[in-house]
Design an enzyme around this catalytic site. Structure first.
Site: not given
Length: 173
Positions: A33, A121, A159
């Site tokens: 991320s 995600d 995610h």
């Protein structure tokens, strides 16, 4: 105060510490991320300023740059319609010196690059991971060094859970 350059400096200090203790072991940068922007920054800086390539970069749930991420993450959807969204939200990161330009960084990297993204995600849209892959693939001389792996929605990795996939070690190898 946290800063993009501070994060990058921290990663390079960690790299130096690990390198001094790892012998001939491979060292890779793995970012998830927000960390994907930090990983590409550090890999680029290492390459450009020291002439050293990290052995590989793995980007899990990446984005192209922080502005694109802010403009595309689902949580900002409701705010995008309001006047001033770009100035108040998107430009605020730039004013704070935070750009995390992975799209620019991958254009100059030469090390193996693996991009991982789950189709479900809900934080960073998979289209940003694909766009980053396409940017890297276009820039790399050796196209075989750039790989993109997507994980189907049915796995429910979202995610945060790509690292829980039991097939991941074999895919990264």
């Amino acid at each position: 105060h946290p800063s993009e350059s501070g994060f990058t400096t921290d990663v390079l200090a960690l790299y130096d510490w690990v390198k001094a203790r790892s012998g001939n072991s491979s060292i890779l940068f793995w970012g998830h991320s927000l960390g994907t922007g930090i990983a590409t920054n550090a890999a680029r800086k290492l390459q450009e300023e020291r002439g050293v390539q990290v052995d590989a970069v793995v980007l899990e749930s990446p984005y192209t740059n922080i502005r694109d991420a802010g403009a595309n993450i689902p949580i900002t959807k409701i705010y995008r319609q309001f006047p001033g969204f770009e100035y108040l939200i998107l430009d605020s990161m730039a004013r704070a010196g935070m750009f995390f330009r992975s799209d620019e960084n991958v254009k100059v990297l030469g090390c193996p690059l693996l991009i991982l993204h789950a189709e479900d995600d809900g934080v960073v849209p998979p289209k940003l991971g694909r766009k980053l892959y396409e940017t890297a693939r276009e820039a790399y001389k050796d196209k075989s060094k750039v790989k993109f792996i997507t994980f189907p929605q049915k796995l429910g990795l979202g995610h945060d859970y790509i690292s829980f996939n039991p097939e991941l070690p074999a895919l990264v190898k």
